[in-house]
Design an enzyme around this catalytic site. Sequence first.
Site, PDB file in Angstrom:
ATOM      1  N   TYR A   1       0.868  -1.180   0.000  1.00 50.10           N
ATOM      2  CA  TYR A   1       0.000   0.000   0.000  1.00 50.10           C
ATOM      3  C   TYR A   1       0.897   1.219   0.000  1.00 50.10           C
ATOM      4  CZ  TYR A   1      -3.872   2.981   1.894  1.00 50.10           C
ATOM      5  OH  TYR A   1      -4.820   3.941   2.133  1.00 50.10           O
TER       6      TYR A   1
ATOM      7  N   LYS B   1      -1.892  -1.461  -3.591  1.00 40.32           N
ATOM      8  CA  LYS B   1      -2.847  -0.361  -3.641  1.00 40.32           C
ATOM      9  C   LYS B   1      -2.031   0.916  -3.753  1.00 40.32           C
ATOM     10  CE  LYS B   1      -6.135   2.475  -1.248  1.00 40.32           C
ATOM     11  NZ  LYS B   1      -6.511   3.110   0.010  1.00 40.32           N
TER      12      LYS B   1
ATOM     13  N   ILE C   1     -10.138   1.071  -4.540  1.00 41.57           N
ATOM     14  CA  ILE C   1     -10.526   1.216  -3.131  1.00 41.57           C
ATOM     15  C   ILE C   1     -10.941   2.676  -2.959  1.00 41.57           C
ATOM     16  CG2 ILE C   1      -9.734   1.105  -0.752  1.00 41.57           C
ATOM     17  CD1 ILE C   1      -7.992  -1.278  -1.588  1.00 41.57           C
TER      18      ILE C   1
END
Length: 294
Positions: A135, A163, A207
């Site tokens: 991330y 992400k 997301i």
Amino acid sequence: MSKKINGVLTAIVTTFDRDGAFNPATQREQVKRQLSAGNGIFCGGTNGEFFVLNEQEKIAVTETCVDEVNGSAPVVAHIGEISTRETLRLGRQIARLGVDAVSVITPYFVPLKQEELIYHYQTVADGLDVPLFLYNIPARTGNTLQPDTVRKLATHPNIIGIKDSAGSYESLSGFLQAAENMEDFDVLNGPDSLIHQGFVDGCSACISGLANVAPHEINAIWAHFSTGDVEKSRLAQESVTGLRTELYSTGFSPAAVKKAVTLLGYDVGESRYAVRFAPEEEQKIRQIVNQYLQ
């Protein structure tokens, strides 16, 4: 091999009661709201106020989300702490709850070399039996994962994707290029402004924090794209531009999102982030919500 995570995952708000304590009942209500729009759940992110939850609360939030979803959609939980040891400690407890994957931001506050980031992620991935997403959120952590680093980490059997919340198309493209020809490694888009473009370029999922406010409108970007209607997907993205830019201009976006959800009539509580909206700012958020969503 873990099952592929596609579509929209909502970076779900963590709900609090009037005293500011975690409220599982209203958390379930928010999860149901997302499921009914076709969205999966990403819990404990920036929008979930991870950094102001204690360990028991992080576990309770994840447990509540997993239980309410009950296998009907993907659940990814964030576990990234400032040290490798604490990330593993939390990760092992979260892994037992039945999440589909976990995500780990780079350690924050402490500047790290790329080799140190590689060591951190490999150690965490080695120590967990649940798949892991890297991330990247450099504006919040001060550490940036480079595409070459990600390509190296992608070879780890337990690291299944990244992400990217750097906020730029350049950053997202760099990771998509790094992940080219890597079957078992996916790129997840973080910025709400790049959802459609991310899907076009090869992201498997997004997301979205804005999905807390507009669950159906955000899901439409994916729903149209997944049936092959790229133009309708683009228009769905365009349709949330005003909402996104105006809401995010009122203050720190996770706090603004939570305030907007409250003004939509949901009992999610105040943000624990030390962000305060003056009466005129709250009025502005109310106007934005009324203009775009009522």
